[in-house]
Structure formats: structure tokens, C-alpha cells
Write a protein that holds these residues in place. Structure first.
Motif, PDB file in Angstrom:
ATOM      1  N   GLU A  44       0.832  -1.209   0.000  1.00 27.08           N
ATOM      2  CA  GLU A  44       0.000   0.000   0.000  1.00 27.08           C
ATOM      3  C   GLU A  44       0.867   1.259   0.000  1.00 27.08           C
ATOM      4  O   GLU A  44       0.583   2.213  -0.723  1.00 27.08           O
ATOM      5  N   ASP A  45       1.921   1.279   0.820  1.00 24.01           N
ATOM      6  CA  ASP A  45       2.831   2.423   0.842  1.00 24.01           C
ATOM      7  C   ASP A  45       3.515   2.589  -0.513  1.00 24.01           C
ATOM      8  O   ASP A  45       3.698   3.706  -0.993  1.00 24.01           O
ATOM      9  N   TYR A  46       3.881   1.491  -1.137  1.00 25.41           N
ATOM     10  CA  TYR A  46       4.498   1.537  -2.461  1.00 25.41           C
ATOM     11  C   TYR A  46       3.534   2.145  -3.481  1.00 25.41           C
ATOM     12  O   TYR A  46       3.931   2.963  -4.303  1.00 25.41           O
ATOM     13  N   ARG A  47       2.258   1.771  -3.415  1.00 23.94           N
ATOM     14  CA  ARG A  47       1.273   2.318  -4.351  1.00 23.94           C
ATOM     15  C   ARG A  47       1.105   3.825  -4.170  1.00 23.94           C
ATOM     16  O   ARG A  47       0.984   4.562  -5.146  1.00 23.94           O
ATOM     17  N   VAL A  48       1.089   4.293  -2.924  1.00 24.27           N
ATOM     18  CA  VAL A  48       0.960   5.730  -2.668  1.00 24.27           C
ATOM     19  C   VAL A  48       2.179   6.462  -3.209  1.00 24.27           C
ATOM     20  O   VAL A  48       2.054   7.497  -3.876  1.00 24.27           O
ATOM     21  N   ARG A  49       3.379   5.928  -2.953  1.00 22.42           N
ATOM     22  CA  ARG A  49       4.604   6.568  -3.473  1.00 22.42           C
ATOM     23  C   ARG A  49       4.585   6.621  -4.997  1.00 22.42           C
ATOM     24  O   ARG A  49       5.007   7.603  -5.601  1.00 22.42           O
ATOM     25  N   ALA A  50       4.077   5.574  -5.626  1.00 22.14           N
ATOM     26  CA  ALA A  50       3.994   5.561  -7.088  1.00 22.14           C
ATOM     27  C   ALA A  50       3.009   6.607  -7.595  1.00 22.14           C
ATOM     28  O   ALA A  50       3.258   7.273  -8.607  1.00 22.14           O
ATOM     29  N   GLN A  51       1.881   6.789  -6.897  1.00 22.45           N
ATOM     30  CA  GLN A  51       0.905   7.799  -7.308  1.00 22.45           C
ATOM     31  C   GLN A  51       1.477   9.205  -7.152  1.00 22.45           C
ATOM     32  O   GLN A  51       1.231  10.072  -7.982  1.00 22.45           O
ATOM     33  N   VAL A  52       2.236   9.437  -6.091  1.00 21.50           N
ATOM     34  CA  VAL A  52       2.853  10.748  -5.893  1.00 21.50           C
ATOM     35  C   VAL A  52       3.935  10.977  -6.944  1.00 21.50           C
ATOM     36  O   VAL A  52       4.006  12.041  -7.564  1.00 21.50           O
ATOM     37  N   ALA A  53       4.771   9.983  -7.182  1.00 13.62           N
ATOM     38  CA  ALA A  53       5.865  10.124  -8.148  1.00 13.62           C
ATOM     39  C   ALA A  53       5.348  10.265  -9.582  1.00 13.62           C
ATOM     40  O   ALA A  53       6.057  10.801 -10.440  1.00 13.62           O
ATOM     41  N   ALA A  54       4.141   9.837  -9.852  1.00 16.82           N
ATOM     42  CA  ALA A  54       3.583   9.959 -11.203  1.00 16.82           C
ATOM     43  C   ALA A  54       3.421  11.412 -11.618  1.00 16.82           C
ATOM     44  O   ALA A  54       3.383  11.719 -12.809  1.00 16.82           O
ATOM     45  N   ASP A  55       3.340  12.323 -10.651  1.00 14.41           N
ATOM     46  CA  ASP A  55       3.192  13.747 -10.961  1.00 14.41           C
ATOM     47  C   ASP A  55       4.533  14.453 -11.130  1.00 14.41           C
ATOM     48  O   ASP A  55       4.561  15.633 -11.488  1.00 14.41           O
ATOM     49  N   PHE A  56       5.637  13.771 -10.911  1.00 16.62           N
ATOM     50  CA  PHE A  56       6.946  14.414 -11.014  1.00 16.62           C
ATOM     51  C   PHE A  56       7.289  14.928 -12.409  1.00 16.62           C
ATOM     52  O   PHE A  56       7.979  15.930 -12.527  1.00 16.62           O
ATOM     53  N   PRO A  57       6.847  14.291 -13.500  1.00 19.49           N
ATOM     54  CA  PRO A  57       7.111  14.890 -14.813  1.00 19.49           C
ATOM     55  C   PRO A  57       6.486  16.282 -14.958  1.00 19.49           C
ATOM     56  O   PRO A  57       7.062  17.158 -15.602  1.00 19.49           O
ATOM     57  N   LEU A  58       5.330  16.501 -14.341  1.00 15.66           N
ATOM     58  CA  LEU A  58       4.718  17.827 -14.391  1.00 15.66           C
ATOM     59  C   LEU A  58       5.487  18.825 -13.518  1.00 15.66           C
ATOM     60  O   LEU A  58       5.569  20.003 -13.849  1.00 15.66           O
ATOM     61  N   VAL A  59       6.047  18.340 -12.425  1.00 11.64           N
ATOM     62  CA  VAL A  59       6.897  19.192 -11.594  1.00 11.64           C
ATOM     63  C   VAL A  59       8.120  19.612 -12.407  1.00 11.64           C
ATOM     64  O   VAL A  59       8.563  20.759 -12.342  1.00 11.64           O
ATOM     65  N   LYS A  60       8.643  18.699 -13.195  1.00  8.86           N
ATOM     66  CA  LYS A  60       9.807  19.001 -14.031  1.00  8.86           C
ATOM     67  C   LYS A  60       9.487  20.121 -15.022  1.00  8.86           C
ATOM     68  O   LYS A  60      10.322  20.994 -15.283  1.00  8.86           O
ATOM     69  N   VAL A  61       8.278  20.114 -15.579  1.00 10.89           N
ATOM     70  CA  VAL A  61       7.859  21.174 -16.498  1.00 10.89           C
ATOM     71  C   VAL A  61       7.873  22.518 -15.779  1.00 10.89           C
ATOM     72  O   VAL A  61       8.377  23.525 -16.299  1.00 10.89           O
ATOM     73  N   ALA A  62       7.332  22.556 -14.568  1.00 13.24           N
ATOM     74  CA  ALA A  62       7.314  23.801 -13.792  1.00 13.24           C
ATOM     75  C   ALA A  62       8.733  24.231 -13.426  1.00 13.24           C
ATOM     76  O   ALA A  62       9.068  25.419 -13.504  1.00 13.24           O
TER      77      ALA A  62
END
Length: 166
Positions: A44-62
């Protein structure tokens, strides 16, 4: 012929095993239940970390938009409009998006410290405790910006991706 029958009758026939005993089944079930008790929370913790990390490409754009602004203007931006990200990343608690991004806000950082903020709620990631944030801070370093996500935000350490853990 009677002699052959007597010899055959005197030897016990070998029994064939046809399955597992009840004890063997119980031991197997015990081992599987121990693995489930240990493994499911970690998964479950791994799934949450994966969901959070999925937004990192958009952070890179910013981050790239802020770095380009800094390289051309020589100063850090003070709001989303200056880097052209208002339509994509904005603070709106009523929005249906699973994340919101904010480039700069005085209550998040210092006077010249732009912050990218990811905001998650329990509608998007049920394992979180209410609204959780993950902040990225920029630090000027010899004309370049260095980004750090280990210090800011309210997200628990177990839900942060590896490069953002405290």
C-alpha cells in the motif's frame, strides 16, 4: 499356487499418498497469512509513493519554466503568470484534479524562494490522512537553481518517493 498367495498376503502393500495432511495445510496457510500481514502494508505504501511520483514529470515542467525565467530575467519569478503556468497549475481546493501546483506564495517560502507545491487529498489517494502536501524549494547556486523536496510539505515520510524522503 497357494504358496504364492500366502507370500503375497503376508507382505503389506505400500500405501500411496494422495494429498496433504491437515497439519501440512495449516502450516501452509499460516505461512501465507504471515506474508500477507507483512506484505500488504508495504505494498500500500508503495502504491501511494507511485501515485505521488507519477506527478513528477509535471513538476519538471514547472521547474524548467522557472529556470528559463531565471536564466533570461536574472531574478526568480514571483507568481505563476510570470512563467506561463497559471492555466495548468493553480491552487483550487474545489478542483477535481488529483494535484494542484503553486509556483510561489509568500506563506510557503522566503521572499525569493519559488515553491512548487503538490497537494493531494483523500479523494485521490485514500491512504492519506486528509490534505497532504509535497513542496519543492529552489536554491540559487552560482547562477543555477538547485531543487530540494526533502524539507517541505506535510506528507509523511513513508509516502514520499525515495528522492524526497527526509
Amino acid at each position: 499356487m497357494t504358496l504364492l498367495l500366502k507370500k503375497a498376503a503376508g507382505k503389506p502393500r505400500p500405501r500411496r499418498q494422495r494429498g496433504l495432511t491437515v497439519l501440512e495445510l495449516l502450516i501452509g496457510m499460516f505461512i501465507i497469512s504471515i506474508l500477507a500481514v507483512v506484505g500488504l502494508p508495504a505494498y500500500e505504501d508503495y502504491r501511494v509513493r507511485a501515485q505521488v511520483a507519477a506527478d513528477f514529470p509535471l513538476v519538471k515542467v514547472a521547474q524548467q519554466a522557472i529556470e528559463e525565467y531565471y536564466a533570461t530575467m536574472g531574478v526568480l519569478p514571483s507568481n505563476n503568470n510570470q512563467v506561463g503556468l497559471e492555466q495548468y497549475f493553480s491552487w483550487s481546493p474545489t478542483s477535481g484534479l488529483n494535484f494542484k501546483m503553486l509556483i510561489y506564495n509568500s506563506w510557503l517560502g522566503g521572499a525569493n524562494e519559488p515553491t512548487i507545491l503538490l497537494v493531494y487529498n483523500t479523494d485521490d489517494i485514500p491512504q492519506l490522512d486528509g490534505w497532504e502536501t509535497l513542496a519543492f524549494y529552489a536554491e540559487e547556486n552560482n547562477g543555477y537553481l538547485k531543487w530540494d523536496c526533502t524539507q517541505g510539505g506535510s506528507m509523511p515520510n513513508k509516502h514520499r518517493p525515495a528522492n524526497c524522503r527526509r
